[in-house]
Motif scaffolding. Sequence first.
Motif, short mmCIF file in Angstrom:
data_model
loop_
_atom_site.label_atom_id
_atom_site.label_comp_id
_atom_site.label_asym_id
_atom_site.label_seq_id
_atom_site.Cartn_x
_atom_site.Cartn_y
_atom_site.Cartn_z
N GLN A 181 3.08 -1.74 -9.13
CA GLN A 181 2.65 -0.61 -8.29
C GLN A 181 3.76 0.42 -8.10
O GLN A 181 3.48 1.62 -7.98
N ASP A 190 0.84 -1.20 0.00
CA ASP A 190 0.00 0.00 0.00
C ASP A 190 0.87 1.25 0.00
O ASP A 190 2.09 1.19 0.18
N TYR A 203 -6.25 -1.77 -10.60
CA TYR A 203 -5.17 -2.07 -9.65
C TYR A 203 -3.85 -2.34 -10.38
O TYR A 203 -2.86 -1.69 -10.11
#
Length: 481
Positions: A350, A122, A373
């Motif tokens: 990410q 995250d 995502y």
Amino acid sequence: MTSHTLTTTEQASAPSTGDILSGLLHTLEGPDQARGAEDITVVGADPLVPSVHRLADAMSAAIGVFGRQTAALGELRGHPHQRVQVEAGAAIDQLMATYHTTLAGRSLGTLFDDPALLAHNDFYRTRDGRWIFLITTYPHLRDAVHSVLRCGLDKVGIARAAADWDAFTLEEAVCARGGAACVVRSRSEWLAHPAGRFVAQRPVVEIDRVADAPARPLAPVPAAQEALAGVRVLDLTHVIAGPVAARLLAQFGADVLHLSRPDRPDPVPMIAMTGAGKRNAYCDLRDEHDRAAFHDALGDADVFVHAYRGLARHGASTEDLVRRRPGLITLEYHAWGAEGPWGERGGFDQLACSATGFAVEEWTDRPSLPPTYLLNDYLAAYLGAAAVATVLRRRATEGGSWRIRVTLAGVCHWVQELGLLTREDVIDLPRPGRTPFAALSTTATDFGPLTEPATPFTYSRRPVPQPGRRSPLGSAPLQWL
């Protein structure tokens, strides 16, 4: 390549879907030989999801070009000419394959040995008011984060500990421990950074003839066989981008032998998702016996796909391999570019979004990943597999040994170059969820019934092949059958 970011106020300069397709074909084949854009039809377009980026247009183009390049290879071997059709909604489903795929009725994330490894990935706020993305997907990456932060193994503990660090100091500390982390940067910050400048100067797919070798014509194949029949692929990859690229090659006929270190395996759900049509052998290049078996297999390989840094230490750089196997095609996946300032730094989908400004452009009340995502992994997979099909055709007539490189950060940069939609045009669109835009397919596997997005394109004059069997890691010898 310009570093200017387009917006919807500059529609005249924003590339159409046809322009995107032509641009990719030029990148793969060169402007003098590029062909096939007129044979690709994309049904639908952005915006389909609440993203300011052209996710469907980019993924549709990558899928269409892969379909067209495999068709062109088949035509070289005697197949009839094919047109390719892609559904934009199916392209979005491909970006979300990890969320639409279930194994024995269970979502993939619930089947990991430790689901918290994924759950703790995250954005975290740091002391200086910036954000950093921390990766804990694998035990050694989790351990690197916790060895720096010295916090509890939970998301709240990570957040509290990260808040006591300055972002760039934490980034360097985690990476120095062998972990994966990246500070969220704006696009202008990224393009001013040496690693960003390195990536921006290169095409989204780099194709280089690295040595001379005789032409290797491909024998004609009957209609019942696929375009890559008889092509042998060694697949030393993990996670998503490389494994999915090799899976695509297997689906369209290649004999793919996947190799993995026994002490760093991908989780079983990932193998079930990315392993269709492959045989799986263990291989640790640090081991003398395994290294000898690897080089024996390489002697009969056409393509080597890898996603690891440091292979040169084991005599497995592209330069080393093409000396041993003239005519070899290598497909390399990197996060930041193999020879750039961050060439020795690990990275994930990410992190590429975080570094390049992508996450800032997707900003809600904090930096955000795209609503799918994932982005770079699946785009990179289709682009790399398309390049392999292209180079196999070129090698058949031109000869040569070839290297293909795709970087995750480069894929982000390419999508950004397609232009930004205005937030007002997309903000009210529903976020993609468990319900796909297009069809799912279910097949029996050694791991149980697997449901996943169906192949996202069709040919005009032949059916697309179905994915092959999934098999457990280490279930095959490190040799060709």
